[in-house]
Design an enzyme around this catalytic site. Structure first.
Site, PDB file in Angstrom:
ATOM      1  N   HIS A 159     -18.035  -2.823  -4.336  1.00  0.00           N
ATOM      2  CA  HIS A 159     -17.887  -2.814  -5.803  1.00  0.00           C
ATOM      3  C   HIS A 159     -16.869  -1.791  -6.307  1.00  0.00           C
ATOM      4  O   HIS A 159     -16.689  -1.632  -7.531  1.00  0.00           O
ATOM      5  CB  HIS A 159     -19.277  -2.524  -6.407  1.00  0.00           C
ATOM      6  CG  HIS A 159     -19.496  -3.149  -7.723  1.00  0.00           C
ATOM      7  ND1 HIS A 159     -19.872  -2.438  -8.844  1.00  0.00           N
ATOM      8  CD2 HIS A 159     -19.384  -4.437  -8.125  1.00  0.00           C
ATOM      9  CE1 HIS A 159     -19.994  -3.258  -9.868  1.00  0.00           C
ATOM     10  NE2 HIS A 159     -19.700  -4.470  -9.462  1.00  0.00           N
ATOM     11  N   LYS A 161     -13.382   0.128  -7.419  1.00  0.00           N
ATOM     12  CA  LYS A 161     -12.133  -0.293  -8.068  1.00  0.00           C
ATOM     13  C   LYS A 161     -11.215   0.917  -8.063  1.00  0.00           C
ATOM     14  O   LYS A 161     -11.071   1.597  -9.075  1.00  0.00           O
ATOM     15  CB  LYS A 161     -12.360  -0.736  -9.523  1.00  0.00           C
ATOM     16  CG  LYS A 161     -13.197  -1.984  -9.701  1.00  0.00           C
ATOM     17  CD  LYS A 161     -14.577  -1.641 -10.162  1.00  0.00           C
ATOM     18  CE  LYS A 161     -15.458  -2.874 -10.222  1.00  0.00           C
ATOM     19  NZ  LYS A 161     -16.875  -2.517 -10.360  1.00  0.00           N
ATOM     20  N   ASP A 166       0.302   6.634  -2.238  1.00  0.00           N
ATOM     21  CA  ASP A 166       0.949   7.612  -1.345  1.00  0.00           C
ATOM     22  C   ASP A 166      -0.016   8.693  -0.856  1.00  0.00           C
ATOM     23  O   ASP A 166       0.417   9.793  -0.503  1.00  0.00           O
ATOM     24  CB  ASP A 166       2.152   8.276  -2.049  1.00  0.00           C
ATOM     25  CG  ASP A 166       3.301   7.286  -2.223  1.00  0.00           C
ATOM     26  OD1 ASP A 166       3.438   6.383  -1.385  1.00  0.00           O
ATOM     27  OD2 ASP A 166       4.035   7.415  -3.209  1.00  0.00           O
TER      28      ASP A 166
END
Ligand SMILES: [Zn+2]
Length: 239
Positions: A159, A161, A166
């Site tokens: 779940h 996000k 870099d």
């Protein structure tokens, strides 16, 4: 009559010239703004919070292409939005991009990942196994381009996000890569290069990357099956 025609042509030429000058001025102004923003990004301390929904979807051409977009009738936004800021941070990537996002249906956001891959950035993607195959999912495009994609193999959700840019910048929040998240839902995204936070997300990504390695999933399942078989044998012996 001739002088009237000449006058009209002169006025038209003047209008066209001022239009061109105006567009050149706008281009110069936006380039300066972009330079200043990238200078800020190079600084030591980045901590920003963005909220959605945006009123309009940011014009990808305007914010990401070198030619910009000057269409007067463009249906997308040329003003700064939360999405245009995400565009900016994502496209600042030069070496590695680690994406760990539950749902990815936004063609524009997935398009940035694809263009990074094409530019030689090392991209790794983790997503949810059930969301990978939903209608509109763009995960197939990532796989087709040769990007390494791993998913959880569980009945629960992957779940997260977040995106690591870099290995130095984390973009994290409630924001799935969907049109509804951009212009519909209340969402938040924090962007920071705070070392302790970046490091924690880096560890989480590496942990999941290993955990969702298809070969290790196979190993785990095999081990589990062997264990279950040996346990059932044990039961049999008890009888
Ligand atoms: Zn546009």
């Amino acid at each position: 009559m001739g002088s009237l025609l000449k006058g009209s042509l002169g006025t038209l030429a003047l209008m066209a010239a001022s239009e061109v000058l105006y567009k050149l001025y706008m281009y110069w102004r936006q380039s300066r703004a972009r330079e200043n923003e990238s200078k800020q990004s190079d600084g030591n301390d980045i901590t920003e919070v963005f909220f959605f929904p945006d009123k309009e979807i940011a014009c990808k051409t305007h914010f990401l292409s070198d030619t910009r977009c000057f269409k007067d009738n463009c249906k997308y936004s040329h003003g700064k939005t939360s999405l245009s800021e995400l565009y900016r941070y994502l496209s600042s990537c030069r070496k590695t991009m680690d994406v760990c996002v539950f749902v990815m249906t936004s063609e524009d956001l997935v398009g940035i990942v694809l263009s990074m891959h094409q530019r030689g950035v090392i991209v790794r993607v983790i997503t949810d196994d059930e969301q990978e195959t939903i209608s509109g999912s763009r995960v197939w495009a990532l796989r087709k381009a040769g990007i390494n994609v791993r998913t959880d193999h569980s009945s629960t959700y992957m779940h997260h996000k977040f995106v690591l840019v870099d290995g130095k910048l984390i973009i994290n929040g409630s924001f799935n890569w969907t049109r509804t998240a951009i212009i519909g839902n209340q969402e938040n995204v924090i962007v920071t290069n705070h070392q302790k936070i970046v490091s924690a997300f880096h560890s989480e990504f590496e942990k999941l990357w290993q955990q969702f390695d298809p070969s290790s999933v196979y190993d785990t399942e095999l081990t589990k099956r062997n264990r279950e078989e040996s346990e059932s044998c044990g039961d049999f012996e008890k009888i």
